[in-house]
Write an enzyme that holds these catalytic residues in place. Structure first.
Site, mmCIF file in Angstrom:
data_model
loop_
_atom_site.group_PDB
_atom_site.id
_atom_site.type_symbol
_atom_site.label_atom_id
_atom_site.label_comp_id
_atom_site.label_asym_id
_atom_site.label_seq_id
_atom_site.Cartn_x
_atom_site.Cartn_y
_atom_site.Cartn_z
ATOM 1 N N LYS A 122 38.045 -9.748 -3.770
ATOM 2 C CA LYS A 122 39.345 -10.628 -4.097
ATOM 3 C C LYS A 122 39.550 -10.907 -5.379
ATOM 4 C CE LYS A 122 41.015 -15.066 -1.882
ATOM 5 N NZ LYS A 122 40.604 -15.943 -0.678
ATOM 6 N N SER A 167 39.891 -18.495 5.101
ATOM 7 C CA SER A 167 40.597 -17.596 4.547
ATOM 8 C C SER A 167 39.659 -16.182 4.596
ATOM 9 C CB SER A 167 40.443 -17.847 3.009
ATOM 10 O OG SER A 167 41.737 -18.911 3.025
ATOM 11 N N SER A 175 43.737 -16.705 2.603
ATOM 12 C CA SER A 175 44.126 -16.099 1.423
ATOM 13 C C SER A 175 43.469 -14.940 1.099
ATOM 14 C CB SER A 175 43.879 -17.392 0.192
ATOM 15 O OG SER A 175 42.564 -17.441 0.016
#
Length: 472
Positions: free
Chosen positions: A80, A174, A150
């Site tokens: 990420k 997330s 996220s």
């Protein structure tokens, strides 16, 4: 022959070690799939093709020379875009971030590289990890649906088989939210189990780092590499790391698995309720005893996370947000402003309330070995959604999607999400397995027992559907 993009991380590693797979061919297979699929999916913000091929060449030579390798040698991974990777900027999904390249890898990136894994790119994140929709990424099971967040880029990339391992972060769910919505496995380990050094902060006392994978065994292997005390991370736990794969095949015979109707099961969409009930019955048939439980104080969790995350995020971003608020998305600006509006008393009260939820957690685990729930009360909302149903209420999409995941952030207990079925529209449903702190191996054992009796983890969106964006 092994098809790398349809293989697990552990199968790729075995193939590389045996000589059946060439690390360069593995990397090229994933790069080709990314090139074919990701222009529509939009899960990557950076594809490190030249770097990945160079690393694969080094791995090839090491294998041919008989040099021993790590447990993930030859396995591509993505991170990420909150994780520092040397030579690349960490943009965190925001125009407010610096374009300067990171001077060093995040601790977890170093750990994966040391294990022989090959960085293939960086995935999208909701801006500064403050959201659950992760635009512009789509869900590989339906291009009109959000991938969650996220860590939506990581979930979508693993779901579409663009990488076998992708790192995410989890402040209110997330890792587990995109895992559930994209039909993959996600592990949020115990708070402090995995170093957060080199990962952009959202909330110091709620943030966790962890992997998304296609299978439970891959998640266990990844956590075995990632876990451990980091003296440079003040939140890192000084506790021994077990062999997470050693208990994988213990089964659930003799285990007491709790199910809490209140809070976790009383606001579910029908497709989620049905898939969860089937999962519970499957574990019961496997030998587990299902025990009804209550979780005292758990209902405080959403408000605790709402206050703590917004205040800590406002503190972290205060200089940047004060100087250039126009560089932030409107949803993040609103969230940061809310953080400034909370009083110091409200923040302290929220932290004190965490002890109530933690005490409730311990009371649950006094009577059961693990706690089961759906990961999310519904399936993936439509792209652009700002509100979503939760039981009889229509609330903001963030709180609708993280309602069942936030207790594990408040308490810091480990929580594993595994695929457990589909709703009537063909969208994935996740099963959440929570255990007492530092008992990740037990969560993996329960997840493995379920995965071994079902075929949900092997389900993949067809290549044609992923490329064109058509619904299955």
């Amino acid at each position: 022959m092994i098809e790398p993009t349809q293989a697990t991380a552990l199968a790729i590693n075995r193939g590389v070690e045996s000589g059946e797979l060439d690390p360069v061919d593995v990397v090229d297979a994933y790069l080709d799939r990314i090139a074919a699929v990701d222009p529509a999916l939009e899960s990557f913000v950076l594809v490190a093709a030249e770097e990945a091929r160079a690393d694969a060449l080094l791995q090839r030579e090491a294998v041919r020379s008989g040099i021993p390798g790590g447990p993930l040698r030859g396995v591509p991974f993505a991170v990420k875009d909150l994780y520092d990777t040397v030579g690349h900027p960490t943009r965190s999904g925001s125009l407010a971030s610096s374009d300067a390249p990171a001077a060093a890898d995040a601790a977890t990136v170093t750990a994966l590289r040391d294990a022989g894994a090959i960085l293939i790119g960086k995935t999208t994140t909701h801006e500064y990890a403050y959201g659950v929709t992760t635009p512009p990424t789509k869900n590989p099971w339906g291009f009109d649906r959000v991938p969650g967040g996220s860590s939506g880029g990581s979930g979508a990339a693993v779901g579409a088989r663009l990488t076998p391992i992708a790192m995410g972060t989890d402040t209110g769910g997330s890792i587990r939210i995109p895992a559930a919505l994209c039909g993959v496995t996600g592990m949020k380990a115990t708070y402090g189990r995995v170093s957060k050094r080199g990962v952009t902060v959202l909330s110091w006392t709620l943030d966790h780092a962890g992997p998304l994978t296609t299978t439970v065994a891959d998640a266990a292997a990844a956590l075995g590499v990632l876990a451990g005390h980091d003296p440079q991370d003040p939140y890192s736990a000084q506790i021994a790391v077990p062999n997470f794969t050693a208990m994988l095949d213990r089964g659930v015979d003799g285990l007491r698995l709790g199910v809490s109707e209140q809070y976790f099961c009383d606001r579910l969409e029908p497709g989620v309720a049905s898939a969860f009930e089937d999962a519970v019955r499957e574990l019961e048939r496997a030998g587990a005893t299902i025990v009804p439980v209550t979780f005292p104080g758990v209902e405080l969790s959403p408000d605790i996370v709402g206050v703590v995350a917004s205040v800590e995020a406002a503190s972290f971003h205060q200089h940047r947000a004060n100087e250039r608020p126009d560089l932030f998305g409107p949803d993040v600006v609103d969230a940061l402003r809310a953080g400034h509006l909370h009083t110091g008393v409200a923040y302290v009260d929220a932290q004190r309330a965490r002890s109530v939820v933690t005490a409730g957690m311990h009371s649950v685990f006094a009577g059961v070995d693990a706690l089961l729930s759906p990961t999310i009360a519904g399936t993936a909302p439509v792209l652009g959604s700002v509100r979503s149903p939760l039981g009889d209420n229509d609330i903001d999409v963030l709180n609708a999607l993280n309602a069942l995941t936030v207790p594990a952030n408040v308490t810091g207990m480990p929580a594993l999400s595994v695929p457990c079925g589909f709703d009537d529209g063909g969208l994935p449903v996740g099963l959440q397995i929570m255990t007492p702190p530092f008992q990740e191996a037990l969560a993996f054992a329960v997840g493995q027992a379920f995965e071994a009796r079902t075929d949900f983890a092997a389900a993949v969106p067809s290549a044609a559907s992923v490329k064109t964006g058509e619904l299955l």
